[in-house]
Design a protein around this motif. Structure first.
Motif, PDB file in Angstrom:
ATOM      1  N   UNK A 252     -22.216  20.273 -13.883  1.00 48.63           N
ATOM      2  CA  UNK A 252     -21.829  18.962 -13.342  1.00 48.63           C
ATOM      3  C   UNK A 252     -21.786  19.018 -11.815  1.00 48.63           C
ATOM      4  N   UNK A 253     -21.204  20.090 -11.280  1.00 50.02           N
ATOM      5  CA  UNK A 253     -21.118  20.243  -9.832  1.00 50.02           C
ATOM      6  C   UNK A 253     -22.501  20.405  -9.207  1.00 50.02           C
ATOM      7  N   UNK A 257     -24.359  17.945  -6.517  1.00 52.58           N
ATOM      8  CA  UNK A 257     -24.857  18.417  -5.222  1.00 52.58           C
ATOM      9  C   UNK A 257     -26.301  17.984  -4.999  1.00 52.58           C
ATOM     10  N   UNK A 258     -27.120  18.044  -6.041  1.00 59.08           N
ATOM     11  CA  UNK A 258     -28.528  17.659  -5.895  1.00 59.08           C
ATOM     12  C   UNK A 258     -28.712  16.152  -5.771  1.00 59.08           C
ATOM     13  N   UNK A 265     -31.465  16.109  -1.391  1.00 58.66           N
ATOM     14  CA  UNK A 265     -32.884  16.485  -1.331  1.00 58.66           C
ATOM     15  C   UNK A 265     -33.073  17.776  -0.545  1.00 58.66           C
ATOM     16  N   UNK A 266     -32.291  17.942   0.523  1.00 57.15           N
ATOM     17  CA  UNK A 266     -32.377  19.168   1.315  1.00 57.15           C
ATOM     18  C   UNK A 266     -31.965  20.382   0.482  1.00 57.15           C
ATOM     19  N   UNK A 267     -30.846  20.277  -0.237  1.00 57.63           N
ATOM     20  CA  UNK A 267     -30.380  21.385  -1.079  1.00 57.63           C
ATOM     21  C   UNK A 267     -31.388  21.703  -2.177  1.00 57.63           C
TER      22      UNK A 267
END
Length: 406
Positions: A252-253, A257-258, A265-267
C-alpha cells in the motif's frame, strides 16, 4: 570463529598488516610464524567477535562506504589485468585502504582466498558490504576465466549507481537547505519576535486589525503547543516505519509513493533504472536469466516490483517469454516491454535492458532539473509570504497608533 587484526614483520623487517580468523591469539602467532612473519601486535576485533556489539553498533563498526568499495574494485580489476595474482592484488589494495570497515572486509576476503576459497564465495560471506549482484557476477567471471573484465564492468556498474545517488543528493541539497532556513526563521519569529511585539499592542487596549489578530492567535497556539509538531512527526515516522515493515502495509505504501503528484513518476523511473541496469549487467556477464531475475528481485526495494518479478520468474520458468508477463499491469512501461521483446528476438536482451536503464536515468536527470528549478522559487515565495504577513500584521497597528497620536 574470532577475528584478529595483526601487525607483523618479515625477515627483511618489512611491516605487514592484516586480519586473520583463528580460535585464539596463540593460533594466530603460530600461523604467522609458519608464514615467516614475526607478530608485533595482535588485537581481537570486538565488532566481529563480541556478542554485545550487535545490531546497529556492529553495522556502524563494519560499515563499508559504497564509493570506496567501487574504487577498490576498480583497483583490483586494474591489477588483475596486469597479470598479478589475486592475493597479491588484495594486498596492494589493502595498503591503499589502510583502515575502516572496508579494510576489515577486504582483509577477511584475502584470508579466505589464501585458504583456497573463491572470490565469489568470500564475497558472499561479506554480505554487509557486497550485494548479491557482485557475488553472482564474480562467480560468472571466475567460471569463464574473465574475472578482470567482470570486475571492470562491476566497477562501471557501481560508479553508475554512485553517480545517480550523488545526482539525487545534489539536487535535493539546496531545497533542503532552504526548507531548514525557512523553518528556522518561522520558529524564531513565532517564538521570540511576535510575542514581544504583539504584547505591546495588547497593552494599548486598542482595536487591532484582522491580520494582527490572526497573527496573535497563531503565535499563542504555537507558543503553547509547539511540542505537538515534533510529536506528530515522530508518530507519523513510526507509523510509516511499521507500515513499511508490514507485509500488508508495504504494498500500500509503495503504491502510494508511485502515485504521488510530481514525485511518483520520478520514483518510478529510479526503481526502473536500478532494476534494468542490474538485470542488464548480470545478463551481460553471462548470468542465467532466472538467476539474474532472482538476484534483481532482492536488489529493488519496491514490493510491487518484487511481486511482479516473482510472477515473471514463475512464468519464465514455465516456458513463457520475458516480455509477456512484463506487459501485464502498469509497472513496466510499454516502451520497455517492446524493447525487451526485441531483445529476446535478437539475442541482445542485456543491451536492451541497459538501454532502458539509460533512458530512465535521462528521465530522472531531466525531471530533477525541472523539479528543483520549480521548487526553489516556490519555497522562496512561501517564505517571503510568511515573513510579509508577519511584517504587515506588525506594521498595521503601528500605522493606526501613529494616526491617533496626530
Amino acid at each position: 570463529m574470532p577475528v584478529y587484526e595483526y601487525i607483523a614483520l618479515d625477515r627483511k623487517g618489512k611491516e605487514h598488516k592484516g586480519i586473520i580468523s583463528a580460535d585464539s591469539g596463540r593460533m594466530v602467532q603460530d600461523s604467522l610464524r609458519r608464514d615467516g612473519l614475526y607478530p608485533r601486535r595482535i588485537d581481537p576485533l570486538p565488532a566481529q567477535s563480541a556478542p554485545s556489539l550487535s545490531g546497529w553498533r556492529s553495522r556502524l563498526f563494519n560499515r563499508v562506504n559504497s564509493g570506496d568499495l567501487v574504487v577498490a574494485i576498480r583497483q583490483l580489476a586494474t591489477l588483475l589485468s596486469a597479470g598479478i595474482p589475486l592475493a597479491s592484488c588484495l594486498d596492494s589494495v589493502l595498503q591503499q585502504v589502510k583502515k575502516g570497515g572496508l579494510y576489515r572486509t577486504l582483509a577477511q576476503i584475502r584470508e579466505r582466498i589464501n585458504e583456497g576459497s573463491s572470490l565469489a564465495a568470500a564475497m558472499e560471506e561479506q554480505r554487509q558490504a557486497f550485494p548479491p549482484t557482485y557475488a553472482a557476477m564474480v562467480r560468472a567471471g571466475e567460471s569463464s576465466g574473465t574475472l578482470e573484465l567482470v570486475l571492470e564492468r562491476l566497477a562501471d556498474f557501481g560508479e553508475q549507481q554512485e553517480s545517480l545517488k550523488r545526482k539525487l543528493q545534489s539536487s535535493l541539497a539546496y531545497p533542503a537547505l532552504i526548507l531548514l532556513v525557512s523553518l528556522g526563521v518561522v520558529f524564531f519569529l513565532m517564538s521570540y519576535v511576535v510575542p514581544k511585539v504583539t504584547q505591546i499592542f495588547l497593552d494599548f487596549e486598542q482595536a487591532l486589525p484582522l491580520p494582527t489578530i490572526i497573527l496573535i492567535q497563531i503565535s499563542e497556539v504555537f507558543h503553547a503547543y509547539w511540542w505537538v509538531v515534533p510529536l506528530l512527526l515522530a508518530a507519523a515516522g513510526l507509523a510509516l516505519k511499521r507500515m513499511a515493515s508490514s507485509s500488508r502495509g508495504r504494498p500500500v505504501l509503495d503504491a502510494w509513493l508511485l502515485r504521488m503528484p510530481l514525485l511518483g513518476s520520478l520514483l518510478h523511473h529510479i526503481v526502473l533504472s536500478r532494476y534494468c541496469h542490474t538485470l542488464g549487467t548480470l545478463l551481460k556477464n553471462e548470468v542465467a536469466l532466472l538467476q539474474a531475475l532472482k538476484i534483481v528481485r532482492n536488489v529493488v526495494s519496491n514490493s510491487l516490483v518484487q511481486q511482479a518479478t516473482d510472477r515473471i520468474i514463475k512464468e519464465v520458468s514455465e516456458g513463457s517469454s520475458l516480455a509477456k508477463p512484463m506487459a501485464r499491469g502498469t509497472l513496466f512501461p510499454p516502451t520497455m516491454v517492446q524493447l525487451v521483446s526485441a531483445g529476446e528476438q535478437s539475442g541482445q536482451l542485456d543491451a536492451m535492458f541497459l538501454k532502458v536503464a539509460q533512458n530512465s536515468e535521462n528521465y530522472v536527470s531531466n525531471r530533477l532539473t525541472a523539479l528543483t528549478s520549480l521548487l526553489e522559487p516556490v519555497m522562496i515565495l512561501v517564505l517571503g509570504g510568511i515573513v510579509g504577513f508577519v511584517v504587515l500584521a506588525v506594521l498595521l497597528p503601528i500605522f493606526d497608533m501613529s494616526q491617533l497620536i496626530r
